[in-house]
Design a protein around this motif. Structure first.
Motif, PDB file in Angstrom:
ATOM      1  N   ILE A  86       0.836  -1.212   0.000  1.00 19.33           N
ATOM      2  CA  ILE A  86       0.000   0.000   0.000  1.00 19.33           C
ATOM      3  C   ILE A  86       0.867   1.257   0.000  1.00 19.33           C
ATOM      4  O   ILE A  86       0.570   2.228  -0.701  1.00 19.33           O
ATOM      5  N   THR A  87       1.943   1.248   0.774  1.00 14.67           N
ATOM      6  CA  THR A  87       2.816   2.431   0.810  1.00 14.67           C
ATOM      7  C   THR A  87       3.399   2.695  -0.572  1.00 14.67           C
ATOM      8  O   THR A  87       3.385   3.836  -1.061  1.00 14.67           O
ATOM      9  N   VAL A  88       3.883   1.641  -1.222  1.00 13.01           N
ATOM     10  CA  VAL A  88       4.461   1.807  -2.557  1.00 13.01           C
ATOM     11  C   VAL A  88       3.388   2.305  -3.538  1.00 13.01           C
ATOM     12  O   VAL A  88       3.623   3.230  -4.322  1.00 13.01           O
ATOM     13  N   LYS A 111       0.669   3.983  -2.855  1.00 16.82           N
ATOM     14  CA  LYS A 111       0.314   5.373  -2.532  1.00 16.82           C
ATOM     15  C   LYS A 111       1.322   6.348  -3.133  1.00 16.82           C
ATOM     16  O   LYS A 111       0.944   7.376  -3.694  1.00 16.82           O
ATOM     17  N   ILE A 112       2.611   6.036  -2.953  1.00 19.29           N
ATOM     18  CA  ILE A 112       3.652   6.943  -3.451  1.00 19.29           C
ATOM     19  C   ILE A 112       3.611   6.998  -4.982  1.00 19.29           C
ATOM     20  O   ILE A 112       3.727   8.071  -5.580  1.00 19.29           O
ATOM     21  N   LEU A 113       3.450   5.850  -5.620  1.00 21.48           N
ATOM     22  CA  LEU A 113       3.375   5.829  -7.089  1.00 21.48           C
ATOM     23  C   LEU A 113       2.207   6.687  -7.570  1.00 21.48           C
ATOM     24  O   LEU A 113       2.352   7.533  -8.451  1.00 21.48           O
ATOM     25  N   PHE A 131       0.564   9.020  -5.981  1.00 22.45           N
ATOM     26  CA  PHE A 131       0.750  10.424  -5.603  1.00 22.45           C
ATOM     27  C   PHE A 131       1.747  11.110  -6.537  1.00 22.45           C
ATOM     28  O   PHE A 131       1.474  12.188  -7.074  1.00 22.45           O
ATOM     29  N   ALA A 132       2.889  10.470  -6.753  1.00 17.90           N
ATOM     30  CA  ALA A 132       3.954  11.105  -7.535  1.00 17.90           C
ATOM     31  C   ALA A 132       3.587  11.179  -9.016  1.00 17.90           C
ATOM     32  O   ALA A 132       3.874  12.170  -9.681  1.00 17.90           O
ATOM     33  N   PRO A 168      -4.647   8.861  -3.318  1.00 18.05           N
ATOM     34  CA  PRO A 168      -3.547   8.168  -2.621  1.00 18.05           C
ATOM     35  C   PRO A 168      -3.534   8.497  -1.131  1.00 18.05           C
ATOM     36  O   PRO A 168      -3.141   7.659  -0.322  1.00 18.05           O
ATOM     37  N   HIS A 169      -3.979   9.693  -0.757  1.00 17.82           N
ATOM     38  CA  HIS A 169      -3.992  10.046   0.662  1.00 17.82           C
ATOM     39  C   HIS A 169      -4.947   9.154   1.456  1.00 17.82           C
ATOM     40  O   HIS A 169      -4.715   8.869   2.620  1.00 17.82           O
ATOM     41  N   LYS A 204      -5.805   2.989   2.268  1.00 21.82           N
ATOM     42  CA  LYS A 204      -5.232   2.345   3.450  1.00 21.82           C
ATOM     43  C   LYS A 204      -5.655   0.884   3.504  1.00 21.82           C
ATOM     44  O   LYS A 204      -6.620   0.498   2.839  1.00 21.82           O
ATOM     45  N   PRO A 205      -4.947   0.081   4.290  1.00 24.11           N
ATOM     46  CA  PRO A 205      -5.291  -1.336   4.371  1.00 24.11           C
ATOM     47  C   PRO A 205      -6.673  -1.568   4.980  1.00 24.11           C
ATOM     48  O   PRO A 205      -7.165  -0.753   5.756  1.00 24.11           O
ATOM     49  N   VAL A 254       1.230   4.962   7.616  1.00 24.07           N
ATOM     50  CA  VAL A 254       0.787   4.625   6.263  1.00 24.07           C
ATOM     51  C   VAL A 254      -0.341   5.560   5.833  1.00 24.07           C
ATOM     52  O   VAL A 254      -0.442   5.960   4.676  1.00 24.07           O
ATOM     53  N   GLU A 255      -1.171   5.981   6.775  1.00 25.62           N
ATOM     54  CA  GLU A 255      -2.278   6.870   6.422  1.00 25.62           C
ATOM     55  C   GLU A 255      -1.797   8.295   6.118  1.00 25.62           C
ATOM     56  O   GLU A 255      -2.444   9.018   5.381  1.00 25.62           O
ATOM     57  N   THR A 288       1.770  10.191   2.429  1.00 27.54           N
ATOM     58  CA  THR A 288       1.714  11.045   1.228  1.00 27.54           C
ATOM     59  C   THR A 288       1.248  12.466   1.581  1.00 27.54           C
ATOM     60  O   THR A 288       1.649  13.432   0.937  1.00 27.54           O
ATOM     61  N   ILE A 289       0.435  12.572   2.615  1.00 27.33           N
ATOM     62  CA  ILE A 289      -0.035  13.900   3.032  1.00 27.33           C
ATOM     63  C   ILE A 289       1.147  14.735   3.517  1.00 27.33           C
ATOM     64  O   ILE A 289       1.288  15.917   3.169  1.00 27.33           O
ATOM     65  N   GLU A 327       9.894   2.240   2.496  1.00 26.32           N
ATOM     66  CA  GLU A 327       9.200   1.926   1.236  1.00 26.32           C
ATOM     67  C   GLU A 327       8.897   3.208   0.456  1.00 26.32           C
ATOM     68  O   GLU A 327       9.032   3.251  -0.769  1.00 26.32           O
ATOM     69  N   THR A 372      10.526   4.106  -3.212  1.00 23.76           N
ATOM     70  CA  THR A 372       9.644   4.326  -4.364  1.00 23.76           C
ATOM     71  C   THR A 372       9.920   5.686  -5.004  1.00 23.76           C
ATOM     72  O   THR A 372       9.985   5.796  -6.234  1.00 23.76           O
ATOM     73  N   ILE A 414      11.180   6.218  -8.825  1.00 23.27           N
ATOM     74  CA  ILE A 414      10.414   6.983  -9.820  1.00 23.27           C
ATOM     75  C   ILE A 414      11.259   8.114 -10.406  1.00 23.27           C
ATOM     76  O   ILE A 414      11.269   8.333 -11.612  1.00 23.27           O
ATOM     77  N   TYR A 415      11.964   8.831  -9.543  1.00 18.72           N
ATOM     78  CA  TYR A 415      12.689  10.021 -10.004  1.00 18.72           C
ATOM     79  C   TYR A 415      14.163   9.755 -10.297  1.00 18.72           C
ATOM     80  O   TYR A 415      14.909  10.684 -10.587  1.00 18.72           O
TER      81      TYR A 415
END
Lengths: 206, 334
Positions: free
Chosen positions: A76-78, A80-82, A84-85, A189-190, A193-194, B55-56, B59-60, B96, B100, B104-105
């Motif tokens: 999930i973290t990976v 989310k970042i993908l 988001f970015a 992405p924000h 969550k699991p 985890v929540e 990204t915020i 993680e 990532t 990506i970058y």
């Protein structure tokens, strides 16, 4: 359309990369408790070997559990970042639902994930693969009671035997899965969550 | 060398933090999301809940840091992250996320030791002069580190059981102070007198510490006083406890400072926010003519700016990590 599928909710790490109706890359690693060491390298391998730039990714489908809390969080973290970015859609899928698309011709599909102490996670889908019982945490006996209500051809999707029910091993048919889920609305992405289902000890004490 | 911008992520315990720092010194922007209010109701950090919260929010917090910096990840020279020590499930989220982003970058990934970060928090405010000794005191650590030059660490001593911060939290619980107890004990200590007799822990001439004994001593003292029908004076007990802690910390640290003939003494970590501890060290260092550095309060507790500051020196040495980087929940600083 280029799609990346990630599942780290069990002891297996599963990654697929697809383009339109073709599977470009697939890998299933039994990396028990160490998804973190393998996930990003595997995704990199998927894009490198397919000669696709990650920036061209259109969609991510990620398994949100139920299953291993820590394992699920890695994927999930990976994801989310993908999302988001790259500013792309991420579509959550249940780690139970992902297994129903490898089978056809039954009246009811019952994917199961075994937990400790004879406890299981299960859900029930009808013949059109519509969800009729949400992801649930219970005992095997409780599931048997529930299943008595359903008349017709029932298939249990699990690697273990279940009483006298017909069982099929867990398999992912990625193209069939994508045809069912890829047009679903993605989540931000924000907010991804699991889906833990199971409460942790301290919470139930509050 | 052209300017180096590092984006760092810190998630080793109960703070989700992202920061951008220029050349290891100049903070561009830092966002720290503390989970303290969530863990308060449990009386301490619950690892599973910490991981869920990371985890929540990850990204915020990244988005907020970028928005406040007017920079893009493309502008970064590298992505840094705390790989340990800390809570496994919490560290994983930051690691993680950093992997990532680096993937990506196409940026170098830098794996920073949490304690190195705490020491380099001082680099955000001051110029480090070597050799130096750093006393790292926090909820998870109590360590004496000797540094001959930039990014060279020799651990000369550390706690054999509880950290200083744990001792504070446990004593706080005994006198019914809500979590986190450290800051409150520090405040109470000012109002109290050093009247309760407590043993000086591990007064053995080594550079190691032990804080589990003093916790038991406090529990016993409270118990005995209650049995005698005496009311415990919270302020006096806080003062007596903090005095003992300061005595042993200063005794061993000042001995090391003299033996290693250092130019500076650095305090680092959450407990170095304690006014009582800062004041005593200031007094002793002035006497010994040693320069004392103490990070700004905001950089004492866990934050990503200190991780970015430390990462700069790894960047200069091209000490990069691969994407198969593993977290190390327990790992000595080397």
């Amino acid at each position: 359309m280029i799609c990346l599928f990630i599942d780290t909710s069990s002891k297996d790490l599963i990654v697929y990369l697809t383009k339109d109706n073709n599977v470009l890359f697939e890998k299933n690693i039994s990396s028990i408790n160490d998804h973190s060491s393998y996930l990003v390298p595997t995704i990199k391998e998927a894009f490198d070997s397919s000669k696709i730039d990650i920036k061209n990714l259109d969609k991510i489908i990620v398994s949100i559990g139920p299953g291993s809390f820590t394992g699920t969080r890695v994927g999930i973290t990976v994801a989310k970042i993908l999302a988001f970015a790259l500013k792309i859609d991420v579509i959550p899928i249940s780690s139970l639902e992902q297994y129903i698309y490898s089978l056809d011709g039954y009246d009811y599909y019952v994917p199961i994930i075994e937990d400790k102490n004879d406890k299981i996670y299960y859900s029930i889908y009808d013949k059109d693969k519509k969800l009729i019982v949400n992801d649930t945490y219970s005992t095997k006996n409780n599931l048997y009671d529930v299943l008595e209500k359903y008349v017709g051809n029932i298939v249990i999707i699990s690697d273990s035997p279940y009483y006298t029910y017909e069982t099929c091993k867990k398999k992912i048919d990625i193209l069939n899965l994508l045809s069912h889920v890829q047009n679903r609305k993605g989540v931000s992405p924000h907010s991804l969550k699991p889906n833990y289902i199971k409460k942790i000890e301290v919470e139930s004490k509050l | 060398m052209e300017d180096v911008y590092i984006l760092a992520i810190e998630s080793s315990c109960d703070e989700t933090s992202v920061s951008i720092v220029k050349n290891g010194k100049e903070e561009i922007n830092t966002v720290i999301l503390s989970q303290i209010d969530i863990h308060k109701k449990f009386g301490g950090v619950v690892p599973e809940i910490a991981s869920r919260s990371h985890v929540e929010n990850i990204t915020i917090v990244i988005e907020e840091c970028l928005n406040g910096s007017n920079m893009k990840i493309e502008d970064m020279s590298a992505i840094a992250v705390t790989y340990g020590p800390g809570l496994a499930g919490a560290l994983l989220i930051g690691v993680e996320a950093a992997k990532t982003l680096a993937f990506i970058y196409n940026k170098p990934l830098i794996a920073v030791h949490h304690i190195a970060g705490h020491i380099y928090a001082n680099n955000l405010n001051y110029k480090l002069k070597f050799p130096l000794i750093s006393l790292v005191i926090s909820g998870g650590h109590t360590e004496l580190i000797y540094m001959k030059k930039d990014y060279s660490f020799e651990k000369i001593g550390g706690t054999l059981d509880d950290s200083v911060g744990e001792a504070y939290d446990k004593v706080a619980r005994v006198i019914d102070v809500p979590y986190p107890g450290g800051p409150v004990i520090d405040k109470y200590s000012k109002k109290g007198k050093n009247v309760y007799k407590l043993p000086l822990p591990m007064d053995d001439g080594s550079y190691n510490f032990s804080f589990s004994g003093i916790k038991s001593a406090v529990i016993n003292l409270v118990h005995n006083e209650k049995q005698r029908g005496n009311e415990i004076n919270k302020y006096d007990l806080a003062c007596s406890f903090q005095s003992i802690v300061i005595d042993i910390l200063t005794k061993k640290t000042m001995k090391a400072v003299k033996e290693y003939k250092v130019k500076q003494l650095l305090l680092a970590g959450g407990v170095s926010a304690s006014i009582g501890i800062r004041e005593k060290f200031a007094e002793l260092c002035e006497k010994e003519n040693i320069e004392l550095l103490v990070p700004e309060l905001i950089y004492c507790t866990d934050n990503a700016a200190m991780i970015a500051a430390a990462a700069y020196y790894m960047y200069k040495d091209k000490k990069f990590a691969d994407f198969d980087l593993k977290i190390k929940p327990t790992d000595d600083l080397k």
